[in-house]
Design a protein around this motif. Structure first.
Motif, short mmCIF file in Angstrom:
data_model
loop_
_atom_site.label_atom_id
_atom_site.label_comp_id
_atom_site.label_asym_id
_atom_site.label_seq_id
_atom_site.Cartn_x
_atom_site.Cartn_y
_atom_site.Cartn_z
N ILE B 372 13.22 14.60 12.94
CA ILE B 372 14.80 14.00 13.61
C ILE B 372 14.92 15.66 14.73
CG2 ILE B 372 16.34 12.89 13.90
CD1 ILE B 372 15.46 11.37 12.04
N ASP B 373 14.90 16.43 13.96
CA ASP B 373 15.25 17.41 14.20
C ASP B 373 14.54 18.23 15.75
OD1 ASP B 373 17.92 18.41 13.11
OD2 ASP B 373 16.34 18.68 11.64
N ARG B 374 13.07 18.41 14.97
CA ARG B 374 12.46 18.53 16.56
C ARG B 374 12.44 17.25 18.01
NH1 ARG B 374 7.47 21.54 15.10
NH2 ARG B 374 6.49 19.84 15.30
N GLU B 375 12.38 16.10 17.52
CA GLU B 375 12.60 15.21 18.27
C GLU B 375 13.72 15.57 19.74
OE1 GLU B 375 13.72 11.42 16.96
OE2 GLU B 375 14.12 9.96 18.77
N HIS B 376 14.52 16.09 18.74
CA HIS B 376 16.37 15.95 20.12
C HIS B 376 16.19 17.03 20.48
CE1 HIS B 376 17.83 11.58 19.39
NE2 HIS B 376 17.11 11.88 18.02
N LYS B 377 15.59 18.00 19.53
CA LYS B 377 15.88 19.97 19.75
C LYS B 377 14.77 20.36 20.24
CE LYS B 377 19.71 19.02 16.06
NZ LYS B 377 19.76 19.38 15.14
N HIS B 378 13.42 20.07 20.29
CA HIS B 378 12.59 21.02 20.74
C HIS B 378 12.55 21.15 21.86
CE1 HIS B 378 8.72 22.75 20.15
NE2 HIS B 378 7.96 23.06 19.35
N PRO B 379 12.20 22.34 22.33
CA PRO B 379 12.45 22.44 23.81
C PRO B 379 10.69 22.07 24.84
CG PRO B 379 11.59 25.00 22.62
CD PRO B 379 11.99 23.70 21.96
N ASP B 380 9.94 21.24 24.25
CA ASP B 380 8.22 21.13 24.78
C ASP B 380 8.76 19.78 24.34
OD1 ASP B 380 6.05 20.00 25.04
OD2 ASP B 380 4.84 21.73 24.57
N GLU B 381 9.23 18.95 26.13
CA GLU B 381 9.26 17.51 25.77
C GLU B 381 7.80 16.54 24.64
OE1 GLU B 381 9.41 16.42 29.49
OE2 GLU B 381 9.05 14.21 28.87
N ALA B 382 6.70 17.39 24.90
CA ALA B 382 5.73 16.88 24.21
C ALA B 382 5.80 16.40 22.67
CB ALA B 382 4.13 17.29 24.43
N VAL B 383 5.81 17.80 22.55
CA VAL B 383 7.10 17.89 21.10
C VAL B 383 7.46 16.79 20.71
CG1 VAL B 383 7.58 19.12 19.14
CG2 VAL B 383 6.18 20.27 20.85
N ARG B 384 8.54 16.40 21.73
CA ARG B 384 9.94 15.54 21.31
C ARG B 384 9.37 14.43 20.75
NH1 ARG B 384 12.76 19.27 25.48
NH2 ARG B 384 12.55 17.00 26.95
N LYS B 385 8.52 13.82 22.32
CA LYS B 385 7.59 12.95 22.30
C LYS B 385 7.60 12.31 21.02
CE LYS B 385 6.08 9.33 24.96
NZ LYS B 385 6.02 7.84 23.73
N ASP B 386 6.35 13.44 20.53
CA ASP B 386 5.44 13.01 19.27
C ASP B 386 6.37 12.94 18.18
OD1 ASP B 386 2.90 13.14 20.81
OD2 ASP B 386 2.14 15.42 19.88
N ASN B 387 7.50 13.11 18.51
CA ASN B 387 7.92 13.13 16.76
C ASN B 387 9.57 12.23 16.73
OD1 ASN B 387 7.87 15.86 14.60
ND2 ASN B 387 8.30 16.62 16.92
N ALA B 388 9.37 11.80 18.67
CA ALA B 388 9.90 10.34 18.69
C ALA B 388 9.23 9.41 18.25
CB ALA B 388 10.88 10.49 19.18
N ASP B 389 7.84 9.56 18.17
CA ASP B 389 7.83 8.12 18.10
C ASP B 389 6.98 8.03 16.57
OD1 ASP B 389 7.15 7.36 20.70
OD2 ASP B 389 5.09 8.67 20.89
N LEU B 390 6.83 9.57 15.74
CA LEU B 390 6.53 8.85 14.28
C LEU B 390 7.83 8.84 14.24
CD1 LEU B 390 4.63 12.83 14.14
CD2 LEU B 390 3.97 10.33 13.39
N VAL B 391 9.61 9.30 14.21
CA VAL B 391 10.45 8.65 13.78
C VAL B 391 10.34 7.03 13.88
CG1 VAL B 391 12.84 9.33 14.19
CG2 VAL B 391 11.62 11.05 13.82
N ALA B 392 10.04 6.84 14.83
CA ALA B 392 10.62 4.66 15.00
C ALA B 392 9.34 4.62 15.13
CB ALA B 392 9.84 5.14 16.71
N LEU B 393 7.99 5.30 14.78
CA LEU B 393 7.04 3.96 13.34
C LEU B 393 7.93 4.42 12.13
CD1 LEU B 393 4.24 3.14 13.23
CD2 LEU B 393 3.69 4.96 13.06
N LEU B 394 8.11 4.96 11.84
CA LEU B 394 7.80 5.75 10.12
C LEU B 394 9.71 5.21 9.57
CD1 LEU B 394 6.11 8.13 9.65
CD2 LEU B 394 5.34 5.57 9.33
#
Lengths: 595, 595
Positions: B372-394
């Motif tokens: 969640i930290d990486r989803e909201h605060k990572h400077p790289d959009e792709a990383v944000r998206k990947d983490n958002a997807d994992l958080v949503a899934l899990l």
């Protein structure tokens, strides 16, 4: 508000259509005259008493609990005493008891059915007469003629109640550690001193006297379980004329606050040179107590059956009434603002799980009840022995499997109600709390599993298990030519074969390492439980199949529920078998300090 | 008496050795400066607060419960108010909040760890600040600048608390049915009228104001879920100078009697033309509420992790102290009258099951916290998206799997104590009662399972699931050359492959019959839960393996527990997969009238 309707249709199906009790009882001289109509009228009247008198007190009992007033005085919740008076006046305590002591001499299987309904209606209340029945059984088996003549008629009439005083603060499972002493007195009695805990129905205001059966040690007793004797210690000493005399030196010290069964007093009992008399032989107390305990273990299975039936009825009613969301496959009740939640597959899973567990447990426990009748009363010794073996083998399964399923069922029933299930007024959260004790008392379910695998199965090299295997084989064979039954007989036969192999494997491993028994026991009991339930569902489906043409949709429902059982519950065995095969090492490897 | 010691060693293992949070947080500009020492000191101080202030109130809260005094007044149990004052004075409410509103801005992953300890110590109490944090999240995401400036600093400081007002008597899961109305007023506010039920922390005496976030319908709103808007309705209207003004027309009508979490007031809230302001866009209220709910769902998983940790500690202590019977493989403590029960294989099974579930849940939830930290605060959009997807899934897996396991774990903990587990003073039966609600609220576990399978997995044709599959593959590959890791990587890889096939099968069946999704959902969530826990145990074992030579026995225990997990818990998947494959027909066949 919760509801309870005695499930007479399914009870009669099990008794008359599956078990054909009339036919079997006809072969037992004591019960040769009983007919189906008599049995049904007992169930109907008994069901009415449970639903109308006991059930309305169930939530009151939970809310108020018992009260300790100091100086050994305990009162039960509002209404309990009056219900007990009605129970005694109507003669219900004597239902299953021997006519020699004033009993009505009905078969155990009928008494079992009545117990199911009592527990559905009010487990906490039903424990008072339940414990009396246990004390009756032990005294009847081991008491002297005088003890029997003094105590049995009182226990049978319900004017006195009974208890089992085993546990002490430092010992429950391991009774070999118990410390309560019994010193012989010059008059042939004993002075009993010690403190017992967790004594259900230990003190109350329902009856004029309470008969405690107490485990204690004689002064010269050997250490451990071989130095324990059984004593009868009444709250009031019998006056010799059928009444009560002096107050004995046994007193309730306090009652426990606990998760459930609030209406039953769980007592600390202090014995301070209390007068008692030995029951049975010196140092053989555990044997006598096991008679009581085996009957109590079957009774505990019956408690969870009762609670699960109640929970099923209430979650089913809710699922039909509660409108919430639409079926994923399109609206089913377009005229309503939403569909009743019973349209949703997962709600059905929760309901059918309960239904399948309840109905199989009913068939299983009534079958065990009939086996007990045949064990004790059949004229043919071989039949008595076969039934005794089956009862011995399956008693821990009744206790362990049905109480675990009862907890799961009542938990699912709560879940069907969502947030409303968590609220006290709906009655289901109480049901879960009450059901939880059944996995613990009368020997925890771990102890049941060790009894099954260690003593009953491996203890005679699988002889009793093979007897049950034969019963299964006979059923499978009887349907050999019937393709419609294949979907039920195939998985039953497959599991029976699997169990045979698995048992042999455990036996071999156990010879090298006894911890293999302890490691396998609990999942093994669950596998045997599924074997029994597979048998029960196959049996029920076979009976129903023959009556499908009658047009009564009851039979269709039976077959569909059997199908659900094999599709959705039976597969649990796949994981359980793998757990057993993984053996003891993964449990024993971690050093104690590293947990 | 129960005890609680913050499990700092394992928490630090997860944070620093498994997740290497310092390294990951360094890449997030907002947290670039945080170091391990700071994190550890927060955990140590936070743990002290939980153990010393919150934990002693846990049993008091259960025993006393909240009290409704009439006319909307509710008081919390003895000590709750003082503990809340200390909590606020020490600045704990602001831990994870944005510095812009007075927060300390610590990463979510650290906040998660603190939440675990709060819930171990006292779930009922912790729900008061927990709900405030949910309200903070929703307002922060959807509030107007003015709303934020008025409410957020108050929620962050803890001077005001928050609630979520969703449920009504006739609707919980299906919010589309809700009836509460919001009428626009000339001053831009709304008059809110309706009755909400099951409002946790709806009324209490801890804080000077309570901020209700309320779902209601505008007069012209479309029917169903697309006509629901979100409103902020404070108990006292803000006076415009940071204080409180007039009392608003929202009042608690009563509080529920329920199974557990007695220390938290579950309120009926009556809104009678109460003044409120819209949050977010008209008719988009559910979107805003889902922000709150997703964070709440992760929080509920954390509640069950906390309770399970507490239960494990207490059953472990009992198992080491309680002397009962001898080991089947010969006495282990000959100097004692009996062995401690931890020598018995089945007691170890019950303890190790808890330990394996707790430690995997900790790794999983902290990993989700970091994501969640990486989803909201990572400077790289792709990383944000990947983490958002994992958080949503899990997220539904955190909620569903951990709360189911939490109930099982606490139930097992009770069982280790035998009869003593059923007695209130030992604290474990309360723990079970508290844990039970977590399977129900914030969306029942059936709803979680439907969210996982229907929306998160099948909804994007398995894209998110494949992302998680890639994470698993990477882990397996990283150990490819290591024979010692094969016992862990093999079953992980096998289950991942199995899940892929199974998901495709369900997807195909669902195209023909949408009920297949509902039928598969609950066992499917449990399978994915095991996939995640297999991943967590494989990961943990890999980290521990590298440090085995350090001599710290902690690493040996990790590996042994991983081995236990794969030997005894993972096999459940075999039965679950068969249940899923059995499909919808066995659930749907029985006609409603025949249940």
């Amino acid at each position: 508000m919760p509801r309870y309707i005695p499930p007479l249709r399914d009870m009669k199906f099990v008794l008359h259509e599956m078990l054909e009790v009339e036919k079997h009882l006809a072969k037992l001289p004591q019960h040769a005259d009983i007919d189906a109509a008599t049995i049904d009228s007992v169930l109907e009247e008994g069901g009415r008493f449970c639903a109308e008198v006991l059930f309305p007190l169930n939530q009151v009992g939970d809310r108020e609990g018992c009260t300790y007033h100091g100086d050994g005085v305990v009162t039960t919740p509002t209404g309990f005493k009056d219900a007990y008076r009605q129970f005694v006046e109507a003669g219900w305590p004597s239902l299953g008891a021997d006519p020699e002591y004033g009993g009505q001499g009905l078969p155990h299987v009928v008494h079992s059915a009545f117990m199911e309904m009592m527990n559905s209606a009010n487990q906490a209340w039903s424990m008072y007469p339940g414990l009396s029945h246990g004390a009756y059984n032990a005294l009847k088996a081991f008491g002297t003629p005088e003890q029997k003549s003094v105590y049995l008629p009182k226990l049978v009439s319900g004017h006195w109640t009974g208890t089992m005083c085993l546990t002490e603060a430092h010992c429950g499972t391991d009774l070999g550690l118990l410390r309560t002493r019994a010193e012989p007195q010059s008059d042939g009695s004993y002075a009993i001193t010690g403190t017992k805990i967790f004594i259900s129905a230990g003190e109350h205001d329902l009856a004029e006297n309470i008969v405690h059966l107490v485990l204690a040690r004689l002064p010269d007793a050997p250490a451990g379980t071989k130095g324990i004797s059984l004593f009868i210690v009444p709250k009031f000493l019998p006056d010799g004329h059928g009444g009560i005399g002096a107050r004995n030196r046994v007193k309730c010290g306090s009652i426990e606050h606990k998760m459930g069964i609030h209406g039953n007093a769980t007592c600390v009992m202090n014995f301070d040179q209390a007068k008692g008399w030995m029951v049975g032989a010196p140092n053989k107390g555990l044997n006598a107590m096991f008679v009581m305990m085996n009957s109590a273990r079957l009774g505990v299975g019956m408690q969870s059956l009762g609670l699960a039936e109640f929970a099923y009825q209430n979650s089913l009613a809710y699922a039909k009434e509660r409108l919430q969301s639409r079926s994923l496959s399109g609206p089913k009740y377009k005229d309503k603002p939403a569909d009743p939640i019973i349209v949703h597959p997962d709600v059905r899973r929760m309901l059918l799980t309960q239904k399948a567990y309840v109905e199989a447990a009913r068939a299983f426990t009534y079958w065990a009840g009939l086996a007990i009748d045949r064990e004790h009363k059949h004229p043919d010794e071989a039949v008595r022995k076969d039934n005794a073996d089956l009862v011995a083998l399956l008693t821990p399964v009744v206790k362990g499997f049905i109480t675990d399923n009862g907890y799961e069922s009542t938990t699912l029933a709560m879940q069907v109600l969502g947030g409303h299930g968590y609220i006290t007024e709906h009655g289901l959260e109480q049901c879960v709390r009450d059901a939880r004790i059944n996995m613990i008392y009368e020997g925890t379910n771990t102890i049941q599993a060790l009894d099954l695998l260690g003593r009953k199965v491996l203890g005679d090299m699988g002889a009793k298990l093979m007897k049950f295997g034969k019963v299964i084989q006979d059923l499978v064979k009887s349907h050999a030519g019937d393709p419609a039954m294949k979907e039920f007989t195939d998985p039953l036969a497959a599991l029976a074969t699997e169990v045979q192999a698995l048992t042999a494997e455990i036996g071999q491993k156990a010879m090298k390492n006894p911890d293999e028994v302890g490691a396998a026991a609990v999942p093994y009991l669950r596998i045997i439980g599924h074997l029994v339930f597979s048998f029960a569902w196959c049996y029920a489906a076979g009976v129903a199949m023959k009556k499908l043409d009658s047009g009564d949709p009851f039979y269709k429902a039976k077959i569909t529920t059997a199908r659900f059982y094999f599709a959705k519950l039976y597969p649990e065995t796949a994981g359980l078998i793998r757990q057993v095969r993984a053996g003891a090492a993964p449990l024993m490897e971690l050093e104690e300090a590293l947990f």
